[in-house]
Design a protein around this motif. Structure first.
Motif, PDB file in Angstrom:
ATOM      1  N   HIS A 198       0.851  -1.193   0.000  1.00 14.31           N
ATOM      2  CA  HIS A 198       0.000   0.000   0.000  1.00 14.31           C
ATOM      3  C   HIS A 198       0.892   1.251   0.000  1.00 14.31           C
ATOM      4  O   HIS A 198       0.597   2.234   0.661  1.00 14.31           O
ATOM      5  N   ASP A 199       1.946   1.166  -0.756  1.00 10.28           N
ATOM      6  CA  ASP A 199       2.980   2.199  -0.755  1.00 10.28           C
ATOM      7  C   ASP A 199       2.716   3.261  -1.829  1.00 10.28           C
ATOM      8  O   ASP A 199       1.689   3.257  -2.502  1.00 10.28           O
ATOM      9  N   TRP A 200       3.688   4.167  -1.992  1.00 11.84           N
ATOM     10  CA  TRP A 200       3.558   5.225  -2.983  1.00 11.84           C
ATOM     11  C   TRP A 200       3.389   4.661  -4.393  1.00 11.84           C
ATOM     12  O   TRP A 200       2.626   5.187  -5.192  1.00 11.84           O
ATOM     13  N   TRP A 201       4.076   3.570  -4.708  1.00 14.94           N
ATOM     14  CA  TRP A 201       3.997   3.046  -6.071  1.00 14.94           C
ATOM     15  C   TRP A 201       2.630   2.436  -6.368  1.00 14.94           C
ATOM     16  O   TRP A 201       2.181   2.438  -7.517  1.00 14.94           O
ATOM     17  N   HIS A 202       1.956   1.935  -5.341  1.00 15.98           N
ATOM     18  CA  HIS A 202       0.556   1.529  -5.511  1.00 15.98           C
ATOM     19  C   HIS A 202      -0.279   2.749  -5.894  1.00 15.98           C
ATOM     20  O   HIS A 202      -1.087   2.699  -6.831  1.00 15.98           O
ATOM     21  N   ILE A 203      -0.089   3.843  -5.181  1.00 16.87           N
ATOM     22  CA  ILE A 203      -0.807   5.081  -5.482  1.00 16.87           C
ATOM     23  C   ILE A 203      -0.490   5.541  -6.902  1.00 16.87           C
ATOM     24  O   ILE A 203      -1.394   5.939  -7.665  1.00 16.87           O
ATOM     25  N   HIS A 204       0.766   5.496  -7.270  1.00 14.50           N
ATOM     26  CA  HIS A 204       1.211   5.915  -8.606  1.00 14.50           C
ATOM     27  C   HIS A 204       0.502   5.104  -9.696  1.00 14.50           C
ATOM     28  O   HIS A 204       0.008   5.666 -10.680  1.00 14.50           O
ATOM     29  N   ARG A 205       0.451   3.787  -9.527  1.00 21.33           N
ATOM     30  CA  ARG A 205      -0.208   2.937 -10.522  1.00 21.33           C
ATOM     31  C   ARG A 205      -1.705   3.209 -10.578  1.00 21.33           C
ATOM     32  O   ARG A 205      -2.299   3.294 -11.663  1.00 21.33           O
ATOM     33  N   VAL A 206      -2.336   3.319  -9.413  1.00 23.63           N
ATOM     34  CA  VAL A 206      -3.783   3.566  -9.375  1.00 23.63           C
ATOM     35  C   VAL A 206      -4.106   4.912 -10.016  1.00 23.63           C
ATOM     36  O   VAL A 206      -5.070   5.043 -10.782  1.00 23.63           O
ATOM     37  N   ARG A 207      -3.305   5.919  -9.728  1.00 24.95           N
ATOM     38  CA  ARG A 207      -3.529   7.242 -10.331  1.00 24.95           C
ATOM     39  C   ARG A 207      -3.464   7.161 -11.853  1.00 24.95           C
ATOM     40  O   ARG A 207      -4.324   7.676 -12.553  1.00 24.95           O
ATOM     41  N   ASN A 208      -2.422   6.513 -12.377  1.00 23.44           N
ATOM     42  CA  ASN A 208      -2.264   6.412 -13.832  1.00 23.44           C
ATOM     43  C   ASN A 208      -3.409   5.642 -14.478  1.00 23.44           C
ATOM     44  O   ASN A 208      -3.943   6.039 -15.521  1.00 23.44           O
ATOM     45  N   THR A 209      -3.786   4.531 -13.866  1.00 19.78           N
ATOM     46  CA  THR A 209      -4.887   3.720 -14.405  1.00 19.78           C
ATOM     47  C   THR A 209      -6.206   4.476 -14.329  1.00 19.78           C
ATOM     48  O   THR A 209      -7.008   4.452 -15.272  1.00 19.78           O
ATOM     49  N   ALA A 210      -6.445   5.144 -13.201  1.00 21.74           N
ATOM     50  CA  ALA A 210      -7.688   5.893 -13.025  1.00 21.74           C
ATOM     51  C   ALA A 210      -7.803   7.020 -14.055  1.00 21.74           C
ATOM     52  O   ALA A 210      -8.888   7.261 -14.611  1.00 21.74           O
ATOM     53  N   LEU A 211      -6.699   7.711 -14.318  1.00 22.27           N
ATOM     54  CA  LEU A 211      -6.727   8.787 -15.314  1.00 22.27           C
ATOM     55  C   LEU A 211      -7.003   8.235 -16.713  1.00 22.27           C
ATOM     56  O   LEU A 211      -7.738   8.845 -17.502  1.00 22.27           O
TER      57      LEU A 211
ATOM     58  N   ALA B 114      -9.620   1.203 -10.898  1.00 26.86           N
ATOM     59  CA  ALA B 114      -8.157   1.284 -10.916  1.00 26.86           C
ATOM     60  C   ALA B 114      -7.558   0.627  -9.670  1.00 26.86           C
ATOM     61  O   ALA B 114      -6.568  -0.104  -9.750  1.00 26.86           O
ATOM     62  N   ASP B 115      -8.154   0.873  -8.524  1.00 27.28           N
ATOM     63  CA  ASP B 115      -7.675   0.288  -7.273  1.00 27.28           C
ATOM     64  C   ASP B 115      -7.823  -1.231  -7.310  1.00 27.28           C
ATOM     65  O   ASP B 115      -6.939  -1.970  -6.876  1.00 27.28           O
ATOM     66  N   ARG B 116      -8.943  -1.706  -7.862  1.00 33.47           N
ATOM     67  CA  ARG B 116      -9.178  -3.150  -7.924  1.00 33.47           C
ATOM     68  C   ARG B 116      -8.269  -3.823  -8.947  1.00 33.47           C
ATOM     69  O   ARG B 116      -7.815  -4.947  -8.727  1.00 33.47           O
ATOM     70  N   LEU B 117      -7.974  -3.151 -10.034  1.00 34.54           N
ATOM     71  CA  LEU B 117      -7.041  -3.727 -11.006  1.00 34.54           C
ATOM     72  C   LEU B 117      -5.664  -3.933 -10.388  1.00 34.54           C
ATOM     73  O   LEU B 117      -4.967  -4.892 -10.705  1.00 34.54           O
ATOM     74  N   ASP B 118      -5.280  -3.055  -9.467  1.00 32.31           N
ATOM     75  CA  ASP B 118      -3.964  -3.195  -8.830  1.00 32.31           C
ATOM     76  C   ASP B 118      -3.940  -4.331  -7.812  1.00 32.31           C
ATOM     77  O   ASP B 118      -2.885  -4.683  -7.304  1.00 32.31           O
ATOM     78  N   ALA B 119      -5.115  -4.880  -7.499  1.00 30.57           N
ATOM     79  CA  ALA B 119      -5.207  -6.039  -6.616  1.00 30.57           C
ATOM     80  C   ALA B 119      -5.244  -7.337  -7.412  1.00 30.57           C
ATOM     81  O   ALA B 119      -5.329  -8.417  -6.821  1.00 30.57           O
TER      82      ALA B 119
END
Length: 218
Positions: free
Chosen positions: A24-37, A122-127
């Protein structure tokens, strides 16, 4: 003005979550942000709300705050209010943060706004997929959970409280949550990508179970 708010929020989140070891680190946030956009562009969502919600969705996750479901939205609200963000925007972002998480097999987590739907997807795709597998075992190790125990069967949690209290082996998490996500996606693009990652994950679990008893053919 919006770009300045995004930049400050990115720096805030990065400083807070950099180096976190549970997935649940910064890189999780980074990936979710990119996917969500990317999903937000397809769905013609308000990308400012999408990006803020994606950046802040795990700023104070209930899993690390004694199950407190309100601390995430409250932390995000205080941060955005201090930046002078319009209250209507803050409210939309905080609703997304409140409702984004999976809360158990028997619990509905419906998003009303398209912005919420793309952030949730986006959050679920990262899971899911390879990264989802890695994150599941990283979190399981953090919680000192067994990899697998065939004597402990997966549960179908009917309440968020029951889901939060679950202490089963990491492999159970695939049946209790991860394998359920592909059918809970909101957007067409999200559903398509989730199906690919789901199949990859199933192949991994099949291989894991085939190796479990130490038998193999020469």
């Amino acid at each position: 003005m919006n770009s300045e708010i995004i930049n400050k929020t990115e720096e805030y989140v990065k400083n807070k979550l950099q180096g976190e070891g549970t997935g649940h680190d910064w890189w999780h946030i980074h990936r979710v942000r990119n996917t969500a956009l990317r999903l937000g562009e397809i769905e013609k969502a308000d990308l400012f709300i999408v990006e803020l919600a994606a950046l802040l969705h795990d700023i104070a996750d209930h899993k690390f705050h004694d199950g407190d479901e309100e601390i995430g939205p409250a932390t995000a609200w205080n941060w955005l209010e201090n930046l002078g963000v319009d209250e209507a925007v803050i409210r939309k972002v905080c609703i997304i943060i409140r409702d984004v998480s999976f809360k158990g097999a028997g619990v509905e987590t419906t998003m009303e706004s398209i912005e919420g739907k793309v952030v949730q997807d986006a959050d679920r795709l990262d899971a899911l997929g390879a990264i989802g597998i890695a994150r599941a075992f990283a979190y399981g190790g953090h919680k000192v959970r067994e990899l697998y125990n065939p004597e402990i069967k997966p549960e179908s949690h009917t309440t968020f409280e029951a889901y939060k209290k679950s202490t089963g082996p990491t492999l159970n998490h695939f049946y209790e949550k991860l394998f359920l996500l592909k059918d809970r996606m909101n957007t067409m693009a999200g559903k398509k990508e989730a199906e690919k990652r789901h199949q990859f994950m199933k192949g991994f679990i099949d291989q894991f179970l085939s190796e479990w008893d130490g038998n193999f053919e020469l």
